[in-house]
Design an enzyme around this catalytic site. Structure first.
Site, PDB file in Angstrom:
ATOM      1  N   HIS A   8       0.850  -1.187   0.000  1.00  0.00           N
ATOM      2  CA  HIS A   8       0.000   0.000   0.000  1.00  0.00           C
ATOM      3  C   HIS A   8       0.886   1.237   0.000  1.00  0.00           C
ATOM      4  CE1 HIS A   8      -3.482  -2.491   1.822  1.00  0.00           C
ATOM      5  NE2 HIS A   8      -3.603  -2.408   0.523  1.00  0.00           N
ATOM      6  N   LYS A  12       5.060   1.396   0.864  1.00  0.00           N
ATOM      7  CA  LYS A  12       5.971   1.159  -0.263  1.00  0.00           C
ATOM      8  C   LYS A  12       7.426   1.387   0.139  1.00  0.00           C
ATOM      9  CE  LYS A  12       2.668   2.159  -3.957  1.00  0.00           C
ATOM     10  NZ  LYS A  12       2.179   0.815  -4.008  1.00  0.00           N
ATOM     11  N   THR A  34       3.167  -5.405  -8.241  1.00  0.00           N
ATOM     12  CA  THR A  34       2.197  -4.471  -8.782  1.00  0.00           C
ATOM     13  C   THR A  34       2.976  -3.242  -9.265  1.00  0.00           C
ATOM     14  OG1 THR A  34       1.793  -3.735  -6.516  1.00  0.00           O
ATOM     15  CG2 THR A  34       0.209  -5.285  -7.466  1.00  0.00           C
ATOM     16  N   GLY A  35       2.374  -2.487 -10.177  1.00  0.00           N
ATOM     17  CA  GLY A  35       3.042  -1.448 -10.950  1.00  0.00           C
ATOM     18  C   GLY A  35       3.949  -0.483 -10.221  1.00  0.00           C
ATOM     19  N   THR A  36       3.399   0.365  -9.382  1.00  0.00           N
ATOM     20  CA  THR A  36       4.195   1.394  -8.719  1.00  0.00           C
ATOM     21  C   THR A  36       5.207   0.774  -7.771  1.00  0.00           C
ATOM     22  OG1 THR A  36       2.287   2.857  -8.850  1.00  0.00           O
ATOM     23  CG2 THR A  36       4.057   3.536  -7.398  1.00  0.00           C
ATOM     24  N   THR A  37       4.792  -0.220  -7.037  1.00  0.00           N
ATOM     25  CA  THR A  37       5.696  -0.891  -6.100  1.00  0.00           C
ATOM     26  C   THR A  37       6.880  -1.490  -6.853  1.00  0.00           C
ATOM     27  OG1 THR A  37       3.868  -1.378  -4.600  1.00  0.00           O
ATOM     28  CG2 THR A  37       5.860  -2.703  -4.344  1.00  0.00           C
ATOM     29  N   SER A  54      -1.147  -1.600 -11.428  1.00  0.00           N
ATOM     30  CA  SER A  54      -1.193  -1.188 -10.025  1.00  0.00           C
ATOM     31  C   SER A  54      -2.332  -1.946  -9.346  1.00  0.00           C
ATOM     32  CB  SER A  54      -1.374   0.323  -9.902  1.00  0.00           C
ATOM     33  OG  SER A  54      -2.668   0.700 -10.292  1.00  0.00           O
ATOM     34  N   GLY A  55      -2.259  -2.052  -8.027  1.00  0.00           N
ATOM     35  CA  GLY A  55      -3.254  -2.827  -7.279  1.00  0.00           C
ATOM     36  C   GLY A  55      -4.699  -2.453  -7.584  1.00  0.00           C
ATOM     37  N   ASP A  60      -3.543  -6.680  -8.122  1.00  0.00           N
ATOM     38  CA  ASP A  60      -3.794  -7.682  -7.075  1.00  0.00           C
ATOM     39  C   ASP A  60      -4.453  -8.918  -7.678  1.00  0.00           C
ATOM     40  OD1 ASP A  60      -2.904  -5.751  -5.269  1.00  0.00           O
ATOM     41  OD2 ASP A  60      -4.926  -5.163  -4.666  1.00  0.00           O
ATOM     42  N   ASP A  80      -1.255  -1.470   4.783  1.00  0.00           N
ATOM     43  CA  ASP A  80      -1.397  -0.333   5.683  1.00  0.00           C
ATOM     44  C   ASP A  80      -2.689  -0.529   6.464  1.00  0.00           C
ATOM     45  OD1 ASP A  80      -1.595   2.045   7.021  1.00  0.00           O
ATOM     46  OD2 ASP A  80      -1.797   3.286   5.228  1.00  0.00           O
ATOM     47  N   HIS A  87      -9.993  -0.803  -2.800  1.00  0.00           N
ATOM     48  CA  HIS A  87     -10.043  -2.139  -3.407  1.00  0.00           C
ATOM     49  C   HIS A  87      -9.899  -3.236  -2.343  1.00  0.00           C
ATOM     50  CE1 HIS A  87      -5.821  -1.049  -3.244  1.00  0.00           C
ATOM     51  NE2 HIS A  87      -5.469  -2.285  -3.505  1.00  0.00           N
ATOM     52  N   ASP A  90     -10.556  -6.907  -3.202  1.00  0.00           N
ATOM     53  CA  ASP A  90      -9.479  -7.572  -3.945  1.00  0.00           C
ATOM     54  C   ASP A  90      -8.368  -8.027  -3.004  1.00  0.00           C
ATOM     55  OD1 ASP A  90     -10.853  -6.950  -6.272  1.00  0.00           O
ATOM     56  OD2 ASP A  90      -9.681  -5.142  -6.661  1.00  0.00           O
ATOM     57  N   ARG A  96      -7.266 -14.659   0.874  1.00  0.00           N
ATOM     58  CA  ARG A  96      -8.028 -15.916   0.891  1.00  0.00           C
ATOM     59  C   ARG A  96      -7.409 -16.948  -0.048  1.00  0.00           C
ATOM     60  NH1 ARG A  96     -12.585 -13.784   0.705  1.00  0.00           N
ATOM     61  NH2 ARG A  96     -12.755 -13.562  -1.526  1.00  0.00           N
TER      62      ARG A  96
END
Length: 141
Positions: A8, A12, A34-37, A54-55, A60, A80, A87, A90, A96
């Protein structure tokens, strides 16, 4: 091993620092993010994760699809807990799926450290057996 990296916004920086600290352990593995991370990980380290969206835009879910296909062995998801996430369904679905497919997931740095030390000792090599059994079942179909 295939390792997913997600964080989150407020986490990051923590995940990037974690990846820097354990770069030598992670170098021999396939990383997905995921994209930014993932972009931040690439910029700060010599690691080169495969980037998903991105998430909130489906990243995700893309990682979740890999888990459902038994193609992900470890998930580092620095969540976080103090901020609402649009989201959230997701995120819950991803957690899960990890439970359903017995994929270890770390949602904070303390758990991630335990898993990374286990990874470096070979404690997660049982995932290779799980992946092999999955392939055998698919081949018999």
């Amino acid at each position: 091993m295939n390792i997913a990296c997600i964080a989150h916004d407020e986490k990051k920086k923590d995940l990037v620092q974690f990846m820097m600290a354990y770069e030598s352990v992670l170098t021999g593995h396939s990383l997905f993010a995921t994209g930014t991370t993932g972009t931040r990980i690439k910029e700060a380290t010599g690691l080169n994760p495969h980037l998903f969206r991105s998430g909130p835009l489906g990243g995700d879910q893309q990682i979740g699809a890999m888990i459902a296909e038994n193609k992900m062995d470890l998930v580092l998801f620095f969540k976080d807990p103090l901020s609402a996430q649009p989201h959230e369904p997701d995120i819950n679905a991803l957690s899960r799926l990890c439970d359903v497919y017995s994929v270890p997931i770390a949602t904070n740095m303390a758990t991630a450290e335990v898993l990374i030390h286990g990874l470096s000792r070979g404690d997660l090599n049982w995932r290779e057996l799980v992946n092999g059994e999955k392939r055998l079942i698919e081949d018999e179909s």
